[in-house]
Each structure stands twice: as structure tokens, then as C-alpha cells.
Design a protein around this motif. Sequence first.
Motif, PDB file in Angstrom:
ATOM      1  N   GLY A   1      11.660 -15.785  13.731  1.00 56.96           N
ATOM      2  CA  GLY A   1      12.896 -16.328  13.740  1.00 56.96           C
ATOM      3  C   GLY A   1      13.304 -17.509  12.830  1.00 56.96           C
ATOM      4  N   GLN A   2      12.342 -18.002  12.073  1.00 58.65           N
ATOM      5  CA  GLN A   2      12.534 -19.247  11.119  1.00 58.65           C
ATOM      6  C   GLN A   2      13.878 -18.996  10.166  1.00 58.65           C
ATOM      7  OE1 GLN A   2      11.121 -22.127  11.666  1.00 58.65           O
ATOM      8  NE2 GLN A   2      10.304 -21.128  13.269  1.00 58.65           N
ATOM      9  N   ASN A   3      13.994 -17.676   9.928  1.00 62.20           N
ATOM     10  CA  ASN A   3      15.130 -17.528   9.179  1.00 62.20           C
ATOM     11  C   ASN A   3      16.673 -18.114   9.675  1.00 62.20           C
ATOM     12  OD1 ASN A   3      14.901 -15.427  10.972  1.00 62.20           O
ATOM     13  ND2 ASN A   3      16.437 -14.058   9.710  1.00 62.20           N
ATOM     14  N   ALA A   4      16.557 -18.196  11.153  1.00 62.77           N
ATOM     15  CA  ALA A   4      17.667 -18.741  11.631  1.00 62.77           C
ATOM     16  C   ALA A   4      17.868 -20.225  11.040  1.00 62.77           C
ATOM     17  CB  ALA A   4      17.491 -18.691  13.062  1.00 62.77           C
ATOM     18  N   PHE A   5      16.897 -20.914  11.248  1.00 68.09           N
ATOM     19  CA  PHE A   5      16.863 -22.385  10.573  1.00 68.09           C
ATOM     20  C   PHE A   5      17.055 -22.656   9.183  1.00 68.09           C
ATOM     21  CE2 PHE A   5      14.131 -22.108  14.447  1.00 68.09           C
ATOM     22  CZ  PHE A   5      14.912 -22.550  15.336  1.00 68.09           C
ATOM     23  N   ALA A   6      16.711 -21.513   8.483  1.00 72.39           N
ATOM     24  CA  ALA A   6      17.142 -21.590   7.126  1.00 72.39           C
ATOM     25  C   ALA A   6      18.417 -21.516   6.744  1.00 72.39           C
ATOM     26  CB  ALA A   6      16.358 -20.523   6.132  1.00 72.39           C
ATOM     27  N   ALA A   7      19.107 -20.613   7.726  1.00 69.21           N
ATOM     28  CA  ALA A   7      20.605 -20.135   7.564  1.00 69.21           C
ATOM     29  C   ALA A   7      21.389 -21.362   8.046  1.00 69.21           C
ATOM     30  CB  ALA A   7      20.843 -18.910   8.621  1.00 69.21           C
ATOM     31  N   ILE A   8      20.895 -22.206   9.070  1.00 72.47           N
ATOM     32  CA  ILE A   8      21.649 -23.433   9.430  1.00 72.47           C
ATOM     33  C   ILE A   8      21.782 -24.227   8.385  1.00 72.47           C
ATOM     34  CG2 ILE A   8      21.541 -25.523  10.854  1.00 72.47           C
ATOM     35  CD1 ILE A   8      20.509 -23.496  13.167  1.00 72.47           C
ATOM     36  N   GLY A   9      20.515 -24.464   7.646  1.00 73.95           N
ATOM     37  CA  GLY A   9      20.537 -25.434   6.373  1.00 73.95           C
ATOM     38  C   GLY A   9      21.176 -24.911   5.294  1.00 73.95           C
ATOM     39  N   GLY A  10      21.510 -23.581   5.119  1.00 72.39           N
ATOM     40  CA  GLY A  10      22.123 -23.018   3.912  1.00 72.39           C
ATOM     41  C   GLY A  10      23.678 -23.167   4.279  1.00 72.39           C
ATOM     42  N   TYR A  11      23.945 -22.780   5.306  1.00 72.49           N
ATOM     43  CA  TYR A  11      25.413 -22.890   5.848  1.00 72.49           C
ATOM     44  C   TYR A  11      25.947 -24.378   5.999  1.00 72.49           C
ATOM     45  CZ  TYR A  11      26.237 -17.792   5.726  1.00 72.49           C
ATOM     46  OH  TYR A  11      26.498 -16.576   5.268  1.00 72.49           O
ATOM     47  N   GLY A  12      25.096 -24.846   6.651  1.00 70.84           N
ATOM     48  CA  GLY A  12      25.465 -26.463   7.018  1.00 70.84           C
ATOM     49  C   GLY A  12      25.821 -26.916   5.610  1.00 70.84           C
ATOM     50  N   THR A  13      24.863 -27.139   4.649  1.00 73.22           N
ATOM     51  CA  THR A  13      25.125 -27.967   3.454  1.00 73.22           C
ATOM     52  C   THR A  13      26.344 -27.201   2.677  1.00 73.22           C
ATOM     53  OG1 THR A  13      24.148 -28.903   1.575  1.00 73.22           O
ATOM     54  CG2 THR A  13      23.591 -26.548   1.811  1.00 73.22           C
ATOM     55  N   ALA A  14      26.649 -25.948   2.825  1.00 69.94           N
ATOM     56  CA  ALA A  14      27.617 -25.328   2.036  1.00 69.94           C
ATOM     57  C   ALA A  14      28.952 -25.581   2.584  1.00 69.94           C
ATOM     58  CB  ALA A  14      27.475 -23.701   1.969  1.00 69.94           C
ATOM     59  N   ILE A  15      29.014 -25.501   4.047  1.00 64.79           N
ATOM     60  CA  ILE A  15      30.194 -26.017   4.688  1.00 64.79           C
ATOM     61  C   ILE A  15      30.647 -27.357   4.255  1.00 64.79           C
ATOM     62  CG2 ILE A  15      31.587 -26.162   6.786  1.00 64.79           C
ATOM     63  CD1 ILE A  15      29.861 -23.743   7.682  1.00 64.79           C
ATOM     64  N   LEU A  16      29.766 -28.441   4.512  1.00 69.05           N
ATOM     65  CA  LEU A  16      30.057 -29.759   4.225  1.00 69.05           C
ATOM     66  C   LEU A  16      30.470 -30.008   3.105  1.00 69.05           C
ATOM     67  CD1 LEU A  16      27.107 -31.209   6.674  1.00 69.05           C
ATOM     68  CD2 LEU A  16      29.295 -31.173   7.216  1.00 69.05           C
ATOM     69  N   CYS A  17      29.772 -29.550   2.121  1.00 65.21           N
ATOM     70  CA  CYS A  17      30.034 -29.755   0.562  1.00 65.21           C
ATOM     71  C   CYS A  17      31.241 -29.090   0.105  1.00 65.21           C
ATOM     72  CB  CYS A  17      28.946 -29.348  -0.481  1.00 65.21           C
ATOM     73  SG  CYS A  17      27.330 -30.417  -0.169  1.00 65.21           S
ATOM     74  N   VAL A  18      31.540 -27.745   0.311  1.00 65.34           N
ATOM     75  CA  VAL A  18      32.574 -27.231  -0.106  1.00 65.34           C
ATOM     76  C   VAL A  18      33.882 -27.742   0.556  1.00 65.34           C
ATOM     77  CG1 VAL A  18      33.634 -24.905  -0.510  1.00 65.34           C
ATOM     78  CG2 VAL A  18      31.250 -25.290  -0.963  1.00 65.34           C
ATOM     79  N   GLN A  19      33.813 -27.606   1.895  1.00 61.45           N
ATOM     80  CA  GLN A  19      35.075 -27.954   2.626  1.00 61.45           C
ATOM     81  C   GLN A  19      35.486 -29.450   3.045  1.00 61.45           C
ATOM     82  OE1 GLN A  19      35.317 -25.543   6.332  1.00 61.45           O
ATOM     83  NE2 GLN A  19      35.146 -23.450   5.344  1.00 61.45           N
ATOM     84  N   TYR A  20      34.270 -30.075   3.138  1.00 56.72           N
ATOM     85  CA  TYR A  20      34.561 -31.462   3.305  1.00 56.72           C
ATOM     86  C   TYR A  20      34.252 -32.639   2.390  1.00 56.72           C
ATOM     87  CZ  TYR A  20      35.102 -29.374   8.066  1.00 56.72           C
ATOM     88  OH  TYR A  20      35.548 -28.667   9.091  1.00 56.72           O
ATOM     89  N   GLY A  21      33.557 -32.044   1.176  1.00 48.58           N
ATOM     90  CA  GLY A  21      33.323 -32.690   0.010  1.00 48.58           C
ATOM     91  C   GLY A  21      32.151 -33.829   0.315  1.00 48.58           C
ATOM     92  N   TRP A  22      31.235 -33.558   0.967  1.00 46.77           N
ATOM     93  CA  TRP A  22      30.179 -34.294   1.304  1.00 46.77           C
ATOM     94  C   TRP A  22      29.152 -34.199   0.137  1.00 46.77           C
ATOM     95  CZ3 TRP A  22      27.258 -35.099   6.544  1.00 46.77           C
ATOM     96  CH2 TRP A  22      28.533 -35.498   7.500  1.00 46.77           C
ATOM     97  N   GLU A  23      28.408 -35.258  -0.055  1.00 50.15           N
ATOM     98  CA  GLU A  23      27.593 -35.563  -0.923  1.00 50.15           C
ATOM     99  C   GLU A  23      26.348 -34.499  -0.867  1.00 50.15           C
ATOM    100  OE1 GLU A  23      27.171 -37.082  -3.935  1.00 50.15           O
ATOM    101  OE2 GLU A  23      29.182 -38.071  -3.695  1.00 50.15           O
ATOM    102  N   PRO A  24      25.908 -33.983  -1.825  1.00 49.55           N
ATOM    103  CA  PRO A  24      24.852 -32.798  -1.368  1.00 49.55           C
ATOM    104  C   PRO A  24      23.490 -33.455  -0.581  1.00 49.55           C
ATOM    105  CG  PRO A  24      25.565 -32.163  -3.581  1.00 49.55           C
ATOM    106  CD  PRO A  24      26.163 -33.588  -3.157  1.00 49.55           C
ATOM    107  N   LEU A  25      23.140 -34.496  -1.264  1.00 48.96           N
ATOM    108  CA  LEU A  25      21.764 -34.924  -0.462  1.00 48.96           C
ATOM    109  C   LEU A  25      22.270 -35.283   1.215  1.00 48.96           C
ATOM    110  CD1 LEU A  25      19.086 -35.478  -0.959  1.00 48.96           C
ATOM    111  CD2 LEU A  25      19.706 -37.964  -1.578  1.00 48.96           C
ATOM    112  N   LEU A  26      23.167 -35.900   1.149  1.00 50.00           N
ATOM    113  CA  LEU A  26      23.708 -36.396   2.714  1.00 50.00           C
ATOM    114  C   LEU A  26      23.906 -34.807   3.506  1.00 50.00           C
ATOM    115  CD1 LEU A  26      24.643 -38.370   4.834  1.00 50.00           C
ATOM    116  CD2 LEU A  26      26.785 -38.270   3.796  1.00 50.00           C
ATOM    117  N   ALA A  27      24.384 -33.837   2.995  1.00 53.19           N
ATOM    118  CA  ALA A  27      24.659 -32.677   3.488  1.00 53.19           C
ATOM    119  C   ALA A  27      23.429 -32.017   3.861  1.00 53.19           C
ATOM    120  CB  ALA A  27      25.629 -31.897   2.895  1.00 53.19           C
TER     121      ALA A  27
END
Length: 235
Positions: free
Chosen positions: A19-45
Amino acid sequence: VFCVGLNFFMGYTGQASFGQNAFAAIGGYGTAILCVQYGWEPLLALVASMAIAGVASLVVGYPTLRLRGHYLAMATFALGLITYDLSVQWTSLTQGYMGYSGIPPLGIGPFTIEDERMKLVCLMVILVFGLWISGRLRNSRFGRALRAISTSEPGAAALGIRISRYKLAAFVIAALYASVAGSLFAHAVGFISPEVFGLQMVVVTFTMLYVGGIGTVLGPAIGAIIASLLPQFMR
């Protein structure tokens, strides 16, 4: 990077996790949502997504890691399936099969890595750093405790090793690596969708781990390189 993290839990600790793909999904979607929708810096996201994945792994791992053998494998497998289903159905958050596009490249402020060769160099540097951390931990007291658990849990317990605590620590480390891998994929490609983090990811990474040499420091990286280049060579 994903395989190096998975090696902590499967190679060093001798546990099964599907089930480690679950945490990869959290990382991928987390950084995508924070950067695209909220304009966060990629490294901070990326760092924020790691924190979310770490907390999720603690919450999930505490009850799950009390299971053993096939029961643990099936529980983690269910975790991966549930996360994939959520990424498809929770369209208000993940946009379902449409996925997220326009994810900015990795960088800090005005300095972004857009050149393909520079992306490769950056990813290689991150991989080497991840391998260095893996090697240091493997040869530490913590790593020796994990290998003792892998050899014999009753024997490790007789030596005073807190089995559940060390298992949970290895599970969290694997989750953090997986989250970083998911975020790096999102920033390198610029697009993610549920298919990226599906069952195929589990199968491919398992193959990489065993081809390169499970339980070794360099094995995950070697297996990933072989499994990535061999299909291209055959074509």
C-alpha cells in the motif's frame, strides 16, 4: 526514490506492504493541489505533503502493523485500493480521471528547473542523498534493530527491541520516501491522474526491488534503472 523507501520496510524490516502507493498519491496530489490551486512554492508544497503523508502513515500504521504475515499484506493492499478509489471518486478534490495539469516544475522562487537535463541532474542528486540516508540508517543502531526484526521477531524482542515501535518507524520512513517520489513525479511531468498511483505502480516497484537486490543499500536504485531501461532497450 520510492523503492529506496519501500526497502526500509520490506528489505530491512522483512515486512510486506502493498500500500505504499497510497503515500505516493498523497505526495503527488498534495503538491499538485497546493501549487495549482493555492499558489504554493513547489519545495514548500513537497515538504507539506511529506508531513501529511507522515501523519497518515502514523494513523494507519499504528493499528495495521499489529497484524502479521498475509494479514498485514492484505491490509496494506486494501489501503492502496482505497486510496486509488478515493482519487477517482473524490472529484471535488482530485478532479477524478481528469487529473491535475499545469503543475509547476521544482524550484525555489524565480529559480525553476525546466530543462530536461537539469531535471535529470536534480533527481539524481536527490536519489544519491536518499541512498546516503538509507545507508547511514542501515548501519546505525536503528538499522541493526530492523534487521534483527527481519531475522527473528521473538529473538529481537528477547534482546529488548520494541518490535511495534521499530516497525512503525520503518513504515513512516517508507511513507515519507513515497511521498517525495509522488511529489517529484508531479513536478517533473507536470501532470498526474489516478492511473499513476494504481496497482501497476505496486507491481513495477516490487519488480524493481527484487531485481536490484532487496535488503541492500544500492539494490533499489539498480533495480529501478534496470526495470526502466530494459523495456526501452527491447523496443
